[in-house]
Design a protein around this motif. Structure first.
Motif, mmCIF file in Angstrom:
data_model
loop_
_atom_site.group_PDB
_atom_site.id
_atom_site.type_symbol
_atom_site.label_atom_id
_atom_site.label_comp_id
_atom_site.label_asym_id
_atom_site.label_seq_id
_atom_site.Cartn_x
_atom_site.Cartn_y
_atom_site.Cartn_z
ATOM 1 N N GLY A 151 -38.204 113.997 -142.234
ATOM 2 C CA GLY A 151 -37.909 112.837 -141.387
ATOM 3 C C GLY A 151 -37.001 113.124 -140.194
ATOM 4 N N MET A 152 -35.871 113.785 -140.418
ATOM 5 C CA MET A 152 -34.909 113.993 -139.329
ATOM 6 C C MET A 152 -35.465 114.985 -138.313
ATOM 7 S SD MET A 152 -31.244 113.951 -141.289
ATOM 8 C CE MET A 152 -31.443 115.435 -142.255
ATOM 9 N N THR A 153 -36.193 115.979 -138.822
ATOM 10 C CA THR A 153 -36.749 116.995 -137.923
ATOM 11 C C THR A 153 -37.829 116.374 -137.026
ATOM 12 O OG1 THR A 153 -36.223 118.765 -139.442
ATOM 13 C CG2 THR A 153 -37.994 119.212 -137.882
ATOM 14 N N VAL A 154 -38.669 115.534 -137.603
ATOM 15 C CA VAL A 154 -39.709 114.874 -136.805
ATOM 16 C C VAL A 154 -39.065 113.906 -135.798
ATOM 17 C CG1 VAL A 154 -41.673 113.305 -136.947
ATOM 18 C CG2 VAL A 154 -41.521 115.232 -138.515
ATOM 19 N N ALA A 155 -37.968 113.266 -136.197
ATOM 20 C CA ALA A 155 -37.250 112.378 -135.262
ATOM 21 C C ALA A 155 -36.736 113.195 -134.067
ATOM 22 C CB ALA A 155 -36.094 111.689 -135.973
ATOM 23 N N GLY A 156 -36.277 114.409 -134.338
ATOM 24 C CA GLY A 156 -35.806 115.283 -133.251
ATOM 25 C C GLY A 156 -36.951 115.670 -132.334
ATOM 26 N N LEU A 157 -38.112 115.964 -132.918
ATOM 27 C CA LEU A 157 -39.266 116.345 -132.092
ATOM 28 C C LEU A 157 -39.691 115.172 -131.216
ATOM 29 C CD1 LEU A 157 -41.326 118.470 -134.639
ATOM 30 C CD2 LEU A 157 -40.021 119.278 -132.676
ATOM 31 N N ALA A 158 -39.587 113.952 -131.752
ATOM 32 C CA ALA A 158 -39.946 112.759 -130.963
ATOM 33 C C ALA A 158 -39.014 112.625 -129.758
ATOM 34 C CB ALA A 158 -39.877 111.518 -131.840
ATOM 35 N N ALA A 159 -37.740 112.937 -129.963
ATOM 36 C CA ALA A 159 -36.785 112.849 -128.843
ATOM 37 C C ALA A 159 -37.173 113.847 -127.750
ATOM 38 C CB ALA A 159 -35.367 113.121 -129.346
ATOM 39 N N LEU A 160 -37.581 115.058 -128.157
ATOM 40 C CA LEU A 160 -37.982 116.063 -127.157
ATOM 41 C C LEU A 160 -39.268 115.629 -126.443
ATOM 42 C CD1 LEU A 160 -37.272 119.478 -128.953
ATOM 43 C CD2 LEU A 160 -35.762 118.122 -127.507
ATOM 44 N N LEU A 161 -40.171 114.981 -127.186
ATOM 45 C CA LEU A 161 -41.423 114.499 -126.576
ATOM 46 C C LEU A 161 -41.140 113.416 -125.532
ATOM 47 C CD1 LEU A 161 -44.063 114.028 -129.425
ATOM 48 C CD2 LEU A 161 -44.097 115.653 -127.540
ATOM 49 N N LEU A 162 -40.215 112.521 -125.881
ATOM 50 C CA LEU A 162 -39.884 111.456 -124.929
ATOM 51 C C LEU A 162 -39.260 112.065 -123.672
ATOM 52 C CD1 LEU A 162 -40.043 108.377 -124.599
ATOM 53 C CD2 LEU A 162 -37.659 108.251 -125.290
ATOM 54 N N ASP A 163 -38.454 113.094 -123.875
ATOM 55 C CA ASP A 163 -37.853 113.795 -122.742
ATOM 56 C C ASP A 163 -38.952 114.355 -121.834
ATOM 57 O OD1 ASP A 163 -35.663 114.832 -121.278
ATOM 58 O OD2 ASP A 163 -36.006 116.807 -122.178
ATOM 59 N N GLN A 164 -39.946 114.973 -122.463
ATOM 60 C CA GLN A 164 -41.089 115.523 -121.684
ATOM 61 C C GLN A 164 -41.765 114.426 -120.878
ATOM 62 O OE1 GLN A 164 -44.260 117.179 -124.029
ATOM 63 N NE2 GLN A 164 -42.987 118.861 -124.743
ATOM 64 N N CYS A 165 -42.009 113.272 -121.511
ATOM 65 C CA CYS A 165 -42.689 112.161 -120.825
ATOM 66 C C CYS A 165 -41.860 111.699 -119.635
ATOM 67 C CB CYS A 165 -42.912 110.987 -121.774
ATOM 68 S SG CYS A 165 -44.134 111.316 -123.030
ATOM 69 N N PHE A 166 -40.540 111.571 -119.835
ATOM 70 C CA PHE A 166 -39.687 111.143 -118.718
ATOM 71 C C PHE A 166 -39.679 112.182 -117.611
ATOM 72 C CE2 PHE A 166 -37.772 107.832 -121.402
ATOM 73 C CZ PHE A 166 -37.799 106.801 -120.482
ATOM 74 N N LYS A 167 -39.643 113.440 -117.985
ATOM 75 C CA LYS A 167 -39.624 114.515 -116.971
ATOM 76 C C LYS A 167 -40.868 114.394 -116.102
ATOM 77 C CE LYS A 167 -36.592 118.198 -118.368
ATOM 78 N NZ LYS A 167 -36.215 118.182 -119.786
ATOM 79 N N GLN A 168 -42.019 114.193 -116.758
ATOM 80 C CA GLN A 168 -43.267 114.077 -115.993
ATOM 81 C C GLN A 168 -43.222 112.877 -115.052
ATOM 82 O OE1 GLN A 168 -46.506 113.864 -118.774
ATOM 83 N NE2 GLN A 168 -46.299 116.024 -119.291
ATOM 84 N N HIS A 169 -42.728 111.754 -115.558
ATOM 85 C CA HIS A 169 -42.745 110.535 -114.744
ATOM 86 C C HIS A 169 -41.710 110.553 -113.627
ATOM 87 C CE1 HIS A 169 -45.464 108.885 -117.684
ATOM 88 N NE2 HIS A 169 -45.617 107.818 -116.917
ATOM 89 N N THR A 170 -40.656 111.345 -113.791
ATOM 90 C CA THR A 170 -39.590 111.306 -112.792
ATOM 91 C C THR A 170 -39.615 112.536 -111.878
ATOM 92 O OG1 THR A 170 -38.087 112.332 -114.390
ATOM 93 C CG2 THR A 170 -37.982 109.955 -114.200
ATOM 94 N N LYS A 171 -40.598 113.415 -112.107
ATOM 95 C CA LYS A 171 -40.632 114.716 -111.426
ATOM 96 C C LYS A 171 -40.434 114.595 -109.917
ATOM 97 C CE LYS A 171 -43.885 117.464 -113.013
ATOM 98 N NZ LYS A 171 -45.122 118.137 -113.149
ATOM 99 N N SER A 172 -41.307 113.824 -109.282
ATOM 100 C CA SER A 172 -41.220 113.788 -107.819
ATOM 101 C C SER A 172 -41.054 112.353 -107.343
ATOM 102 C CB SER A 172 -42.505 114.378 -107.250
ATOM 103 O OG SER A 172 -43.585 113.666 -107.816
ATOM 104 N N ASN A 173 -40.360 111.580 -108.157
ATOM 105 C CA ASN A 173 -40.303 110.167 -107.827
ATOM 106 C C ASN A 173 -38.911 109.617 -108.101
ATOM 107 O OD1 ASN A 173 -40.867 107.524 -107.442
ATOM 108 N ND2 ASN A 173 -42.710 107.498 -108.718
ATOM 109 N N SER A 174 -38.236 109.159 -107.084
ATOM 110 C CA SER A 174 -36.884 108.662 -107.311
ATOM 111 C C SER A 174 -36.918 107.218 -107.847
ATOM 112 C CB SER A 174 -36.064 108.733 -106.036
ATOM 113 O OG SER A 174 -36.720 107.987 -105.056
ATOM 114 N N ASN A 175 -38.079 106.574 -107.753
ATOM 115 C CA ASN A 175 -38.189 105.230 -108.315
ATOM 116 C C ASN A 175 -39.441 105.177 -109.191
ATOM 117 O OD1 ASN A 175 -37.760 102.582 -108.822
ATOM 118 N ND2 ASN A 175 -38.621 101.853 -106.881
ATOM 119 N N PRO A 176 -39.407 105.876 -110.322
ATOM 120 C CA PRO A 176 -40.639 106.084 -111.077
ATOM 121 C C PRO A 176 -41.174 104.808 -111.727
ATOM 122 C CG PRO A 176 -38.771 106.895 -112.287
ATOM 123 C CD PRO A 176 -38.239 106.424 -110.991
#
Ligand SMILES: Cc1cc2nc3c(=O)[nH]c(=O)nc-3n(C[C@H](O)[C@H](O)[C@H](O)COP(=O)(O)OP(=O)(O)OC[C@H]3O[C@@H](n4cnc5c(N)ncnc54)[C@H](O)[C@@H]3O)c2cc1C
Length: 464
Positions: A339-364
């Motif tokens: 459970g805790m390990t999968v919760a950690g992986l979800a946090a990293l996945l959300l980080d990836q999603c935000f990185k993609q959405h904010t990459k070249s956009n100051s108002n994503p």
């Protein structure tokens, strides 16, 4: 140790607010990621957090043994650099999983050799406490304790979540708005009901229940006799030996002893019954370790252990600016420690999603981020789900969706791998790497292991 947390100004592209419902492991890890992207992150938690590493009522499982897998440990150190050193100051033990764990597998004892599968063995309460302390140092994060989220607020055209309804400890009700909302409220998450009441379809659920029960007691470690392990696991053996036991050393010279029983063979929570159950295990080591040891807690029972997967990824309509994480999406039979390990992986996945959405956009535009995230999360949950339910479905007493032909083949194959693991160090290492989520399950199919499985099959065929 003084903790300071620097909010990385450069990555703060969304000058807005985020809310996380639930301040347990999943909520805390997600909040950590959100601090990189939002001006203000609020964790709403129904409990008051203890000032020390202690269990709390909102997390009834916090009395139980929690093992942090190597991948989870690495993720935590990635999200909170320096956590390792801080843990070390709490008198915890370094656990080299292939060297220090003595594991009675279905085919016999595990081999022993050092590897890179290392964690520090501590209680879940200490882990949660230290993470919370870390987060408290972020200037853009606040905790709203003793506050219950009672519903979601939609925008006027009902396409996005824009806040939550709150009930405070004095009974008053208010609302809190934000541009991004995360449900991390655990297995009793109300999101399915909230979505329904807002005119959305709730997610489909898959449940696989092995009717496994825990009884857990904490002991003081007298340390008189030298032990040849730091953790011990007597694994139940399907389909007939339904009982197992774990011994896990944590900070403060304490042992947590967990007894488990599958198929409603629940371990008792009374003194005599607990010891008798320990005595009835496949091997006497757990019983020998505790029969004269000093207990320092009551015996805590726990029986809500079914695997439950909510398929948010399959919804045709899902409100924007909203995601669901942790046990609120997928809860595993806890005996596999995922459970805790999968919760950690979800946090990293959300980080990836935000990185993609904010990459070249100051108002994503975060419109589709939620849907995209739930799909990625569903993919990431697949292997841990298969490992847990595949193992549970070996028991005739398990209820739930029956496995497909492919799943049955994988189940059979993994069973062979587990049998070989007690004889062959290479197979045991691969098995441990997959369990600890540091390697994909495809390592089970590398030629040398495939060959060993075939040889085992042939020799059994000749014998029969
Ligand atoms: C017996 C047992 C043993 C386990 N052993 C392990 C193990 O060995 N290793 C491992 O990795 N995992 C283990 N787990 C799983 C682990 O406990 C969870 O996966 C982990 O805590 C992450 O869960 P979570 O944060 O999603 O939810 P939870 O830990 O359940 O937390 C939910 C949080 O939300 C709060 N909350 C709920 N509703 C509201 C609301 N409406 N408003 C405000 N706050 C709310 C709760 O108070 C709580 O703080 C075990 C679980 C059990 C039951």
């Amino acid at each position: 140790m003084e903790i300071t947390a620097k909010v990385p100004e450069t990555s703060l592209k969304i000058k807005q607010k985020a809310i996380v419902i639930g301040g347990s492991i999943a909520g805390l890890l997600i909040a950590r990621v959100l601090t990189d992207y939002f001006d203000q992150v609020t964790i709403v938690e129904r409990d008051r957090f203890p000032d020390e590493p202690q269990p709390r009522s909102g997390v009834p499982q916090s009395h139980q043994l929690h093992v942090l897998l190597t991948q989870g440990y690495r993720t935590l150190n990635q999200l909170f650099p320096g956590l390792e050193e801080e843990l070390a100051s709490w008198d915890v033990y370094t656990l080299n999983w292939t060297a220090d764990l003595k594991w009675l597998l279905p085919g016999g004892w595990s081999p022993h050799f050092p590897s890179e599968l290392k964690t520090q063995s501590c209680s879940r309460n200490l882990l949660e406490f230290l993470i919370r302390k870390r987060l408290a140092a972020y200037s853009n994060l606040e905790f709203k304790e003793t506050t219950i989220v009672t519903g979601l607020l939609l925008n006027p055209n009902r396409t996005a979540v824009e806040g939550v309804k709150l009930r405070h400890s004095n009974g008053t009700e208010t609302q809190l708005t934000a541009q991004f909302i995360v449900d991390a409220s655990g297995r009793n998450s109300q999101t399915p009901q909230w979505l329904k009441s807002l005119g959305y379809e709730p997610p489909q659920e898959t449940i696989v229940n092995a009717f496994l029960g825990y009884s857990t007691r904490w002991y003081e470690y007298a340390g008189n006799e030298p032990l040849d392990y730091k953790a011990l696991y007597l694994m139940p053996r399907a389909p007939h030996q339904s009982r197992g036991g774990v011994l896990y050393r944590v900070e403060g010279n304490r042992w947590i002893i967990g007894l488990i029983g599958v198929g409603k063979d629940y371990p008792p929570t009374d003194e005599v019954g607990f010891l008798e159950f320990a005595r009835s295990l496949r091997n006497s080591e757990v019983y020998e370790a505790i029969k004269n040891a000093q207990p320092i807690s009551p015996i805590y029972g726990y029986r809500r252990t079914e695997n439950r997967l909510r398929h948010y990824e399959g919804l045709s309509r899902f409100p924007n600016n909203f995601v669901v994480v942790g046990d609120a999406v997928c809860v595993f039979n806890p005996v596999y420690g995922q459970g805790m390990t999968v919760a950690g992986l979800a946090a990293l996945l959300l980080d990836q999603c935000f990185k993609q959405h904010t990459k070249s956009n100051s108002n994503p535009d975060l419109k589709n981020l939620g849907k995209q995230f739930q799909k990625k999360l569903a993919l990431a949950n697949k292997v841990p789900w298969l490992m847990a339910t595949g193992e549970d479905l070996r028991w005739f007493t398990t209820e739930g969706e029956q496995p497909s032909v492919m799943t049955r083949f994988l189940q059979w194959y993994i069973e062979q791998v587990i049998f070989l693991a007690s004889d062959q160090a290479e197979v045991y290492q691969a098995f441990m790497e997959v369990i600890h989520m540091t390697k994909p399950s495809t390592v089970f199919f590398r030629p040398s292991i495939l060959l060993s499985v075939m040889r085992r099959m042939l020799s059994r065929h000749h014998k029969s």
